[in-house]
Design an enzyme around this catalytic site. Structure first.
Site, PDB file in Angstrom:
ATOM      1  N   ASN A 170      11.157   6.378  -2.551  1.00  0.00           N
ATOM      2  CA  ASN A 170      10.031   6.709  -1.688  1.00  0.00           C
ATOM      3  C   ASN A 170      10.586   7.359  -0.428  1.00  0.00           C
ATOM      4  OD1 ASN A 170      10.792   4.593   0.143  1.00  0.00           O
ATOM      5  ND2 ASN A 170       9.605   3.099  -1.033  1.00  0.00           N
ATOM      6  N   ASN A 186       8.193  -5.587  -6.461  1.00  0.00           N
ATOM      7  CA  ASN A 186       9.177  -4.563  -6.108  1.00  0.00           C
ATOM      8  C   ASN A 186       9.277  -4.319  -4.610  1.00  0.00           C
ATOM      9  OD1 ASN A 186       7.377  -2.082  -5.314  1.00  0.00           O
ATOM     10  ND2 ASN A 186       6.427  -3.012  -7.086  1.00  0.00           N
ATOM     11  N   LYS A 194      12.121 -23.239  10.368  1.00  0.00           N
ATOM     12  CA  LYS A 194      11.577 -22.932  11.684  1.00  0.00           C
ATOM     13  C   LYS A 194      10.504 -21.859  11.596  1.00  0.00           C
ATOM     14  CE  LYS A 194      14.162 -22.580  15.285  1.00  0.00           C
ATOM     15  NZ  LYS A 194      15.204 -22.111  16.238  1.00  0.00           N
ATOM     16  N   TYR A 233       6.507   9.136  -7.071  1.00  0.00           N
ATOM     17  CA  TYR A 233       7.774   8.917  -6.373  1.00  0.00           C
ATOM     18  C   TYR A 233       8.635  10.177  -6.402  1.00  0.00           C
ATOM     19  CZ  TYR A 233       6.920   3.898  -6.113  1.00  0.00           C
ATOM     20  OH  TYR A 233       6.401   2.668  -5.812  1.00  0.00           O
ATOM     21  N   LYS A 238      -2.175   7.410  -6.608  1.00  0.00           N
ATOM     22  CA  LYS A 238      -1.464   7.428  -5.327  1.00  0.00           C
ATOM     23  C   LYS A 238      -0.133   8.138  -5.489  1.00  0.00           C
ATOM     24  CE  LYS A 238       0.511   3.689  -3.391  1.00  0.00           C
ATOM     25  NZ  LYS A 238       0.555   2.352  -2.751  1.00  0.00           N
ATOM     26  N   MET A 239       0.266   8.895  -4.456  1.00  0.00           N
ATOM     27  CA  MET A 239       1.540   9.617  -4.465  1.00  0.00           C
ATOM     28  C   MET A 239       2.275   9.391  -3.152  1.00  0.00           C
ATOM     29  SD  MET A 239       0.143  13.519  -3.813  1.00  0.00           S
ATOM     30  CE  MET A 239       1.713  14.158  -3.155  1.00  0.00           C
ATOM     31  N   LYS A 240       3.588   9.575  -3.206  1.00  0.00           N
ATOM     32  CA  LYS A 240       4.419   9.441  -2.014  1.00  0.00           C
ATOM     33  C   LYS A 240       4.461  10.757  -1.243  1.00  0.00           C
ATOM     34  CE  LYS A 240       5.589   5.282  -3.283  1.00  0.00           C
ATOM     35  NZ  LYS A 240       5.069   4.108  -2.571  1.00  0.00           N
ATOM     36  N   ASP A 250       1.117   7.835   0.539  1.00  0.00           N
ATOM     37  CA  ASP A 250       1.893   6.691   1.026  1.00  0.00           C
ATOM     38  C   ASP A 250       3.189   7.173   1.649  1.00  0.00           C
ATOM     39  OD1 ASP A 250       3.110   4.259   1.442  1.00  0.00           O
ATOM     40  OD2 ASP A 250       3.184   3.673  -0.666  1.00  0.00           O
ATOM     41  N   ASN A 276       5.352   4.868   3.292  1.00  0.00           N
ATOM     42  CA  ASN A 276       6.308   3.752   3.268  1.00  0.00           C
ATOM     43  C   ASN A 276       6.985   3.514   4.597  1.00  0.00           C
ATOM     44  OD1 ASN A 276       6.529   4.803   0.098  1.00  0.00           O
ATOM     45  ND2 ASN A 276       6.465   2.590   0.364  1.00  0.00           N
ATOM     46  N   GLU A 334      -1.489   5.750   3.789  1.00  0.00           N
ATOM     47  CA  GLU A 334      -0.857   4.434   3.719  1.00  0.00           C
ATOM     48  C   GLU A 334       0.463   4.344   4.471  1.00  0.00           C
ATOM     49  OE1 GLU A 334       0.991   1.545   0.215  1.00  0.00           O
ATOM     50  OE2 GLU A 334      -0.767   2.775  -0.207  1.00  0.00           O
ATOM     51  N   GLU A 350       1.710  -4.242   3.375  1.00  0.00           N
ATOM     52  CA  GLU A 350       2.533  -4.725   2.267  1.00  0.00           C
ATOM     53  C   GLU A 350       3.861  -5.301   2.731  1.00  0.00           C
ATOM     54  OE1 GLU A 350       5.128  -1.348   0.214  1.00  0.00           O
ATOM     55  OE2 GLU A 350       3.028  -0.742   0.331  1.00  0.00           O
ATOM     56  N   ASP A 385       0.891  -8.651   0.074  1.00  0.00           N
ATOM     57  CA  ASP A 385       1.297  -8.953  -1.305  1.00  0.00           C
ATOM     58  C   ASP A 385       1.609 -10.443  -1.400  1.00  0.00           C
ATOM     59  OD1 ASP A 385       2.616  -9.301  -3.735  1.00  0.00           O
ATOM     60  OD2 ASP A 385       3.720  -7.424  -3.592  1.00  0.00           O
ATOM     61  N   HIS A 441      -0.601  -5.065  -2.606  1.00  0.00           N
ATOM     62  CA  HIS A 441       0.538  -4.307  -3.111  1.00  0.00           C
ATOM     63  C   HIS A 441       1.172  -5.059  -4.270  1.00  0.00           C
ATOM     64  CE1 HIS A 441       5.029  -4.121  -3.035  1.00  0.00           C
ATOM     65  NE2 HIS A 441       4.838  -2.827  -2.945  1.00  0.00           N
ATOM     66  N   GLU A 476      -3.255  -2.937  -6.846  1.00  0.00           N
ATOM     67  CA  GLU A 476      -2.391  -1.816  -7.206  1.00  0.00           C
ATOM     68  C   GLU A 476      -1.953  -1.937  -8.666  1.00  0.00           C
ATOM     69  OE1 GLU A 476       1.121   0.637  -4.920  1.00  0.00           O
ATOM     70  OE2 GLU A 476       1.162  -1.539  -4.765  1.00  0.00           O
ATOM     71  N   SER A 477      -1.555  -0.814  -9.268  1.00  0.00           N
ATOM     72  CA  SER A 477      -1.034  -0.813 -10.629  1.00  0.00           C
ATOM     73  C   SER A 477       0.111   0.187 -10.730  1.00  0.00           C
ATOM     74  CB  SER A 477      -2.128  -0.439 -11.623  1.00  0.00           C
ATOM     75  OG  SER A 477      -1.620  -0.371 -12.944  1.00  0.00           O
ATOM     76  N   TYR A 478       1.143  -0.171 -11.511  1.00  0.00           N
ATOM     77  CA  TYR A 478       2.285   0.714 -11.744  1.00  0.00           C
ATOM     78  C   TYR A 478       2.392   0.997 -13.242  1.00  0.00           C
ATOM     79  CZ  TYR A 478       3.876  -0.360  -7.008  1.00  0.00           C
ATOM     80  OH  TYR A 478       3.961  -0.486  -5.646  1.00  0.00           O
TER      81      TYR A 478
END
Length: 391
Positions: free
Chosen positions: A19, A52, A97, A152, A178-180, A217, A219, A243, A269, A296, A326, A345-347
């Site tokens: 990404n 991931n 802590k 990606y 969705k695309m990067k 996206d 990132n 995103e 995320e 996530d 995510h 989301e789905s991959y």
């Protein structure tokens, strides 16, 4: 009920994709199997893994969290035939802590997932139904909205290859993709922006110019200047969302961007606790009528913490429907259906075998129905179950 066995392993999910911020050439995931036995002779093994973007946590699991979980005595039984994972979660967090939410939230999230899988299996219901019955007055969505995450960067992958990838997702039943963006190496801002505009426009052409069917996206790669420049350039496309353009912890800069970019933003995320999520809501300038929250549960201490996060959101005027987790995994999908979130989301092509859902659940117009089998449903995803079963 009592935990009788805990096993862990590390699985590679490495690939040549990247990404805008990291590549996945050495990416790994932790997997765990937790067996719980009841007093009446029943037993169930629950499975968990981290999604991931964060690496496996064998050290933290072995040194701190598995020993604490093994030391738990009786798990409180629930009237539905399962048990309550919350006391086990509390035991895992003993002597931790406040603050420092990072890799330990991943380790706890892996075990939390396995506990909920086991609890639903002992109750002999899908996790989505168990959650609806325990926390949502029995209300569960008939199906979940999902989108195909991909686009990606990859060596040799040009605009034509990007469009062909998106065509495959449409052929699988997805209507939103969705695309990067923001990851072109060695380019100045203007040159990278022009290239990304070509990439975006090519995908929009495939989508008949319907911007609400495309998410982009970054990132967390941009500073404010780049985020504003890209925002001004894409604002007219009517995209589903823009995103994570900024560092996820830079709340005041998110607020500045939200003042200048009117369409929907999406982020969250890489926030791993209810308190970090609350800081985003308090100080990030996000708008509850349009923006999307992507916390996530597999990376942020699991479902126990996610329930706290949802309660915090309600107190601040946010609907659970603004949450689209995510990770592209079945755990978050069950949570989305059982607790009334906005989707998941789905991959379809990356992060195998953890990406994607049950083999027998086709996608239609970016919606999917849940299998009616006990637990999270890993057994209905053959390639993933083969990995988990090895434990």
């Amino acid at each position: 009920m009592k935990i009788t066995s805990i096993r862990q392993g590390v699985v590679p999910i490495s690939s040549s994709i990247a990404n805008a911020y990291i590549d996945f050439s050495k990416m790994t995931a932790s997997v765990v199997a937790v067996t719980v036995e009841s007093g009446d002779g029943r037993s169930a093994t629950g499975y968990g893994f981290n999604s991931n973007g964060r690496y496996a946590q064998p050290g933290l699991l072995a040194e701190r969290f598995i020993p604490r979980l093994e030391a738990v005595g009786e798990l409180p039984a629930h009237a539905d035939g399962g048990f309550d994972p919350i006391p086990a979660w509390t035991a895992m967090m003993k002597n931790e802590k406040p603050g420092g939410h990072g890799d330990r939230s991943v380790a706890v999230g892996v075990l939390d997932m396995a506990l909920w899988d086991a609890a639903a299996k002992l109750a002999q219901v899908p996790l989505w139904k168990l959650l609806a019955d325990r926390y949502n007055q029995g209300r569960a969505d008939e199906q979940a909205w999902i989108y195909a995450a991909g686009g990606y960067y990859q060596p040799g992958k040009d605009v034509d290859a990007l469009v062909e990838e998106m065509k495959r997702y449409l052929g699988l039943g997805y209507s939103v993709v969705k695309m990067k963006i923001g990851g072109s190496p060695g380019m100045g801002l203007r040159e990278a922006l022009l290239l990304d505009l070509q990439r975006i426009e090519a995908v929009l052409k495939l989508l008949d110019g319907q911007g609400h069917r495309l998410c982009v996206d970054v990132n967390g790669r941009f500073g404010l200047h780049a985020a504003l420049s890209y925002g001004a350039a894409i604002q007219g496309f009517g995209l589903r969302w823009y995103e994570e353009p900024l560092d996820p912890l830079d709340y005041s800069t998110h607020a500045t961007l939200a003042e200048h970019y009117a369409p929907p933003l999406a982020t969250g995320e890489n926030l791993f606790s209810m308190l970090d999520a609350r800081n985003l809501i308090r100080h990030g300038g996000l708008r509850p009528d349009r923006d999307v929250l992507q916390f996530d549960p597999a990376l942020s201490y699991g479902l126990v913490e996610y329930l706290r996060t949802l309660e915090m959101l309600r107190e601040h005027g946010w609907s659970p429907r603004r949450c689209v987790p995510h990770g592209g995994h079945q755990f978050a999908l069950n949570i989305a259906v059982g607790l009334g979130l906005g989707g998941n989301e789905s991959y379809p092509e990356v992060f195998a075998p953890f990406g994607g859902f049950a083999d027998s659940t086709p996608v239609e117009n970016s919606r999917i129905r849940m299998p009616d089998i006990p637990g999270i449903g890993f057994e209905a995803k053959s390639d993933l179950h083969a990995v988990l079963r090895d434990l």
